[in-house]
Design a protein around this motif. Structure first.
Motif, PDB file in Angstrom:
ATOM      1  N   ILE A 119      -9.373  15.741  48.161  1.00  0.00           N
ATOM      2  CA  ILE A 119      -7.652  16.246  48.963  1.00  0.00           C
ATOM      3  C   ILE A 119      -7.466  18.106  49.020  1.00  0.00           C
ATOM      4  CG2 ILE A 119      -6.409  14.378  47.817  1.00  0.00           C
ATOM      5  CD1 ILE A 119      -5.224  16.126  45.817  1.00  0.00           C
ATOM      6  N   VAL A 170      -6.419  13.443  52.232  1.00  0.00           N
ATOM      7  CA  VAL A 170      -4.908  13.575  51.840  1.00  0.00           C
ATOM      8  C   VAL A 170      -5.074  15.440  51.399  1.00  0.00           C
ATOM      9  CG1 VAL A 170      -2.902  13.702  50.762  1.00  0.00           C
ATOM     10  CG2 VAL A 170      -5.020  11.697  50.869  1.00  0.00           C
ATOM     11  N   TYR A 209      -2.628  12.835  55.921  1.00  0.00           N
ATOM     12  CA  TYR A 209      -3.550  11.836  55.708  1.00  0.00           C
ATOM     13  C   TYR A 209      -4.393  10.965  56.531  1.00  0.00           C
ATOM     14  CZ  TYR A 209      -0.861   7.645  56.562  1.00  0.00           C
ATOM     15  OH  TYR A 209      -0.009   6.387  56.851  1.00  0.00           O
ATOM     16  N   LEU A 249      -4.321   7.124  50.637  1.00  0.00           N
ATOM     17  CA  LEU A 249      -2.620   7.766  50.185  1.00  0.00           C
ATOM     18  C   LEU A 249      -2.182   6.784  48.843  1.00  0.00           C
ATOM     19  CD1 LEU A 249      -0.409   9.658  51.887  1.00  0.00           C
ATOM     20  CD2 LEU A 249      -0.707   7.594  53.239  1.00  0.00           C
TER      21      LEU A 249
END
Length: 424
Positions: free
Chosen positions: A53, A98, A127, A135
């Protein structure tokens, strides 16, 4: 019987001399099973992959920095600090699942909204639409860290005292808010008493609200430790041995076109003897391939076969079913070209519905019931039963019976069709 065994021996020699077919039926399932097995979790000893992420840090408050540190220290996440535009570009390109944005003023606004009706601040999350499941995981992890940090800020330190005082001033003086005002007033007194202590005597600040429980995860199976390669090898073995069955059927059609079939029938053998010999030779080849493939699985990928008798039974019944499937292709195929296209399509559908690519327990309930009518479902379940599930011989009996029933039905139907069409 001498002619029968001679026909079986002839088919085995022809297959073993075809190195290309042998390599395709043996090497490809091992390679693909290794790939899919790694996706299913491998042998359990490898480090699990972390979720990639991006973190866009636009708030420099103490609370925001603690939230960022908590995310970076989480063993489930791999966090990369990026500016907003670059983070959005990487998510759009599928390079990151994300992107989490901590906007300016979030720490203070989140604390103010904890005990008041103030507008709750937003944490933008960008995302990849193909990663909706990821997510949900990221949102859960983020919620845990934000709640712990924000509650810690509220109950400890100067920022918490200021937020408590502001909340008391802004809160309406109504009977409904009286309990909450009393709680905040008590909290304010507690914070004042802590602030009055010398730093040397002040107790160490503790973390805020945390999860009130922890889980104890324990995998249950009757067999050895779960090995993702076991299911992958079962699925890929089923797929490529079925393709071998397709080749058997196409080979019969090609032999018929070339006139070889007529010459075989000119010998003192019946059509049934010739077909059963082809069926037995195909089953022997399939059993040999299964043994070689799972031997690689055991030696290289530590797949355990918990019952040799159960494995042998499932392998033999599936091999006979594959041979009957090949005869059925030959019986109903008009030409080798047309039969190959239809047979490959049917094989792929059977493999997909049988859970060879994706485990059948991930299917919807109605589809799981439907796939019980597909022989590949029983084959994959049977191999799972005698490997990682460790169900023993009794767990393999139902798949063996189902596969044997399909083998008898396919072979019988093929012989009936060829006799009716007076194959020569």
């Amino acid at each position: 019987m001498t002619a029968f065994f001679a026909l079986v021996r002839k088919d085995l020699m022809l297959y073993l001399n075809d190195k290309r077919a042998l390599m395709m039926h043996l090497l490809l399932p091992v390679v693909l099973a290794a790939f899919f097995g790694s996706l299913f979790g491998g042998s359990g000893g490898e480090e699990r992959g972390r979720i990639d992420i991006a973190l866009v840090q636009e708030d420099s408050s103490a609370a925001a920095r603690k939230i960022a540190d908590g995310l970076k220290g989480d063993s489930t996440l791999h966090v990369v600090d990026l500016p907003l535009a670059e983070a959005q570009a990487k998510v759009k390109g599928g390079k990151l699942a994300v992107a989490v944005v901590i906007p300016a003023g979030f720490g203070e606004a989140a604390g103010a909204a904890l005990f008041s009706a103030a507008t709750k601040p937003e944490l933008p999350l960008f995302y990849d639409p193909s990663q909706s499941a990821v997510l949900a995981m990221v949102k859960g992890i983020l919620t845990q860290h934000v709640m712990q940090v924000v509650s810690s800020e509220m109950f400890n330190g100067d920022a918490g005292r200021q937020l408590t005082e502001d909340s008391l001033k802004k809160m309406p003086q109504t009977p409904e808010t009286l309990p909450l005002r009393e709680l905040l007033a008590s909290l304010n007194k507690f914070q004042d008493s802590r602030a009055a202590l010398p730093k040397a005597e002040a107790p160490e600040q503790k973390g805020g609200l945390a999860m009130p429980f922890s889980t104890r995860d324990e995998a249950l199976s009757a067999g050895p430790k779960y090995n993702g390669y076991a299911h992958a090898f079962a699925g890929m073995s089923v797929q490529f041995i079925l393709f071998m069955g397709v080749d058997i059927g196409i080979g019969i059609l090609l032999a018929r076109r070339a006139g070889i079939w007529n010459r075989l029938l000119a010998a003192p053998v019946t059509l049934t003897t010739l077909l059963l010999a082809r069926c037995v030779s195909a089953a022997i080849i399939a059993c040999g391939l299964l043994a070689a493939i799972f031997l690689c699985a055991m030696l290289i990928f530590k797949v355990a076969i918990t019952t040799a008798a159960g494995f042998a039974g499932v392998a033999a019944c599936f091999a006979l079913m594959t041979a009957g499937f090949g005869l059925l292709i030959a019986a109903w195929g008009k030409t080798p070209e047309a039969a190959r296209g239809i047979a490959v399509f049917v094989t792929l559908i059977m493999v997909m519905l049988g859970g060879a690519w994706v485990p059948s327990f991930m299917f919807p309930g109605w589809m799981q019931s439907l796939t019980l009518a597909v022989p590949t479902r029983w084959a994959v379940d049977g191999f799972d039963a005698v490997t990682w599930r460790g169900l023993g011989l009794h767990g393999a009996l139902a798949p063996m019976a189902a596969l044997l029933a399909f083998a008898v039905a396919f072979t019988g139907l093929a012989i009936w069709k060829m006799r009716r069409d007076q194959w020569r």
